[in-house]
Structure formats: structure tokens, C-alpha cells
Scaffold this motif. Structure first.
Motif, PDB file in Angstrom:
ATOM      1  N   THR A 233       0.477  -1.287  -0.250  1.00 22.06           N
ATOM      2  CA  THR A 233      -0.212  -0.119  -0.010  1.00 22.06           C
ATOM      3  C   THR A 233       0.764   1.281   0.322  1.00 22.06           C
ATOM      4  O   THR A 233       1.885   1.487   0.722  1.00 22.06           O
ATOM      5  N   ASP A 237      -0.939   8.255  -1.650  1.00 21.97           N
ATOM      6  CA  ASP A 237      -2.305   7.858  -2.820  1.00 21.97           C
ATOM      7  C   ASP A 237      -3.429   6.900  -2.503  1.00 21.97           C
ATOM      8  O   ASP A 237      -4.160   6.962  -3.318  1.00 21.97           O
ATOM      9  N   ARG A 239      -3.656   4.425  -2.643  1.00 22.20           N
ATOM     10  CA  ARG A 239      -3.866   2.515  -3.537  1.00 22.20           C
ATOM     11  C   ARG A 239      -3.072   2.245  -3.101  1.00 22.20           C
ATOM     12  O   ARG A 239      -1.822   1.908  -2.289  1.00 22.20           O
ATOM     13  N   THR A 240      -3.788   0.273  -2.707  1.00 25.37           N
ATOM     14  CA  THR A 240      -3.276  -0.898  -3.057  1.00 25.37           C
ATOM     15  C   THR A 240      -3.115  -2.048  -3.644  1.00 25.37           C
ATOM     16  O   THR A 240      -3.658  -1.758  -4.327  1.00 25.37           O
ATOM     17  N   SER A 241      -2.298  -2.577  -4.197  1.00 24.07           N
ATOM     18  CA  SER A 241      -1.762  -3.614  -5.497  1.00 24.07           C
ATOM     19  C   SER A 241      -1.902  -4.828  -4.871  1.00 24.07           C
ATOM     20  O   SER A 241      -1.122  -5.145  -3.180  1.00 24.07           O
ATOM     21  N   ASP A 274      -1.725  -1.695 -14.546  1.00 31.05           N
ATOM     22  CA  ASP A 274      -1.704  -1.118 -13.543  1.00 31.05           C
ATOM     23  C   ASP A 274      -1.189  -0.591 -11.995  1.00 31.05           C
ATOM     24  O   ASP A 274      -0.781  -0.037 -11.270  1.00 31.05           O
ATOM     25  N   LYS A 275      -0.232  -2.180 -12.092  1.00 30.15           N
ATOM     26  CA  LYS A 275       0.279  -3.275 -11.039  1.00 30.15           C
ATOM     27  C   LYS A 275       1.590  -2.072 -11.128  1.00 30.15           C
ATOM     28  O   LYS A 275       2.550  -2.029 -10.403  1.00 30.15           O
ATOM     29  N   HIS A 278       1.581   1.186 -10.203  1.00 37.41           N
ATOM     30  CA  HIS A 278       1.367   1.547  -9.189  1.00 37.41           C
ATOM     31  C   HIS A 278       3.337   1.086  -8.567  1.00 37.41           C
ATOM     32  O   HIS A 278       3.662   2.058  -7.588  1.00 37.41           O
TER      33      HIS A 278
END
Length: 288
Positions: A233, A237, A239-241, A274-275, A278
Motif C-alpha cells: 500500500t 495516494d 492505493r493497494t495492489s 496498473d500494478k 503502482h
């Protein structure tokens, strides 16, 4: 002669495809297992007909698992084929979304062979209208399914260092302008999920191909080559991936034989853009 059942396994990661195929054949050696490396290949194969079950990853480039599912449910020739979504997205929102679009069932990575066997059995007995015993006869199952063994002996000969371990070529789509790796100066906490549970860990080194973490010996040890996800995380921002991976190396983090501090290398098998984006941001945030 009894009809052979045909299963289609769809995933853009070769390693994950192989694990799922192996798990299906372990439980049902008589099944014919086909594979597709992406959603478009899956659509082409499904159009030819003859499939009894689809086991499909959610996160794939170009055509996602969700899009394959929606396409199947809109085609009268394919709409009745059971569809099991396989993904690292285990939150309620995504489960509901998959079910609403017509998924027969849902399995979250990482999973055991027992869980895969259970989900496949449930989907096929319902769609074919047969008992589990009859399905085992059709699939030639002989109670062969076994879980991952505990890694009682650490693989000390395998290095977890990024500068020593074999390099995998970085995807050409990754822009050269962004950070390619990180070595945190401060403590950076992340999480690894594997078939035996969840492990809190500290990130030591990371790049787009793999991550090296240290952790305290858990009650259930992870297994070499087991499926796993690396969860991280960025508070900046929100976000969590969850990056799909496999366990490449396990070793003691200290010289003492009885140490409880272990070192693990995860090799990533996830090309989700997307990952990847990130991860690039994550490197910038945590790098010392």
C-alpha cells in the motif's frame, strides 16, 4: 466409452497456468485440459465449442477475465458453460461484481490444490447434474489431491539477493524514465499471502521482477514454488495492489541454525499495467 470432459484454463502468466493445469489433472487425471494465454485466445478456442468448464484469470491485458465472462454469457452457445474466476482480488466488491456478471464460482490466489479440486467439483456436478462420485469416475480421480508440504528445510543454497539472483528481462513496456528498483533505508512493511496463510514482512529489495523480504517464522511455513501474492500500500495516494508471484527462494536471514528470522524471494508473474505503474510509484516512495 464415457465422454471426456474438456477444461479451459485462461491466464496470461505461464507459471499460474501451469499450476492450475497441474492441480486439475492431479484431481481429475482423465480430464482434457486446454490453455489460453489471454482473453482473445480464450474467445477463439471457446468459439470452436466442446468445453465443459472455464477457469479464467480476472486481470489480463486487452481482454480481461470479466470481459470473457460477459462475452460468454451473451452467446447462446456458450452461456451455460460454468465459469470460475481466478484472481488475487478477494474483496467483497469484486466477488459481487463477478457473480453479478454470471460467474459460477470464484477462487482467490493463492489457493491450495484441495480448494481448486473443491471448486471444480462443485461447478461440474451442478452443470452436469451428476454426483461427486460419478464425476470422480468420469475424471479418473483416485483421491490424489494433496496440499503443499511444509518447507521444513530451508533452501540455503538459493540466494535471495537481487544482485546475485538470476535476472528476468524487464518488460519493454516499462518506461525507462521511472525508477526500476528500490532498497528501503527505513522499515517498509508489506504482506505476503500464500496457501498456508498471510505473513507480515519487511521489504529489503524490490524491482519489477522480484522482491526480497524478511519475516519471522510463521506457524505454517510457505513452500518453494508455491503461488503467492505480494500486497503493498502507498499511503500517499491510498492505493493497494496485490501482485501475483511464486516463492523462488527461502533461507535463514541469520547465521544461527535455530533462527526464527527468514528471508524469502518472490518472483513476480503479473504483467498488469496498473500494478506495474503502482510498483514504479512504490519504488519512489520507499527508496532510501
Amino acid at each position: 466409452m464415457a465422454k471426456k470432459l474438456h477444461i479451459l484454463v485462461v491466464d496470461d502468466a505461464t507459471f499460474t497456468r501451469d499450476l492450475v493445469k497441474k492441480g486439475v489433472k492431479l484431481g481429475y487425471p482423465g480430464f482434457v485440459v486446454h490453455e489460453a494465454a489471454n482473453g482473445r485466445q480464450a474467445q477463439a478456442k471457446l468459439t470452436t465449442g466442446g468445453f465443459d468448464l472455464v477457469l479464467c484469470d480476472w486481470e489480463m491485458p486487452e481482454v480481461s477475465g470479466l470481459e470473457v465472462l460477459e462475452w460468454m454469457r451473451s452467446d447462446e452457445n456458450l452461456s451455460d458453460i460454468p465459469f470460475v474466476m481466478i484472481t488475487s482480488r478477494g474483496d467483497r466488491e469484486h466477488v459481487v461484481q463477478a457473480v453479478e456478471r454470471g460467474a459460477t464460482n470464484y477462487i482467490v490466489k493463492p489457493f491450495t490444490n484441495e480448494k481448486l479440486f473443491e471448486v471444480v467439483t462443485r461447478a461440474l456436478t451442478k452443470s452436469l447434474g451428476v454426483s461427486a462420485k460419478a464425476l470422480k469416475k468420469l475424471g479418473g480421480a483416485e483421491s490424489q489431491v494433496q496440499g503443499g508440504d511444509s518447507a521444513a528445510v530451508l533452501a540455503g543454497g538459493l540466494s535471495g539477493d537481487l544482485n546475485i539472483a538470476e535476472r528476468l528481462e524487464t518488460d519493454a513496456s516499462v518506461p525507462s524514465s521511472r525508477k526500476e528498483r528500490a532498497t528501503p533505508r527505513d522499515k517498509v512493511i508489506a504482506q505476503v499471502r500464500h496457501s498456508g496463510g498471510t505473513i507480515g514482512c519487511l521489504v529489503k529489495e524490490i524491482d519489477f521482477n522480484q522482491v526480497v523480504v524478511v519475516f519471522k517464522r510463521p506457524e505454517r511455513m510457505p513452500t518453494l514454488l508455491d503461488q503467492a501474492t505480494f500486497d503493498f500500500t502507498t499511503d500517499e495516494d491510498g492505493r493497494t495492489s496485490r501482485v501475483n508471484a511464486y516463492i523462488h527462494a527461502l533461507q535463514a536471514a541469520e547465521k544461527r541454525q535455530d533462527t526464527d528470522i527468514l528471508r524469502m524471494t518472490l518472483r513476480f508473474v503479473d504483467d498488469d499495467p496498473d500494478k506495474q505503474d503502482h510498483l514504479g510509484y512504490y519504488f519512489t516512495v520507499i527508496d532510501g
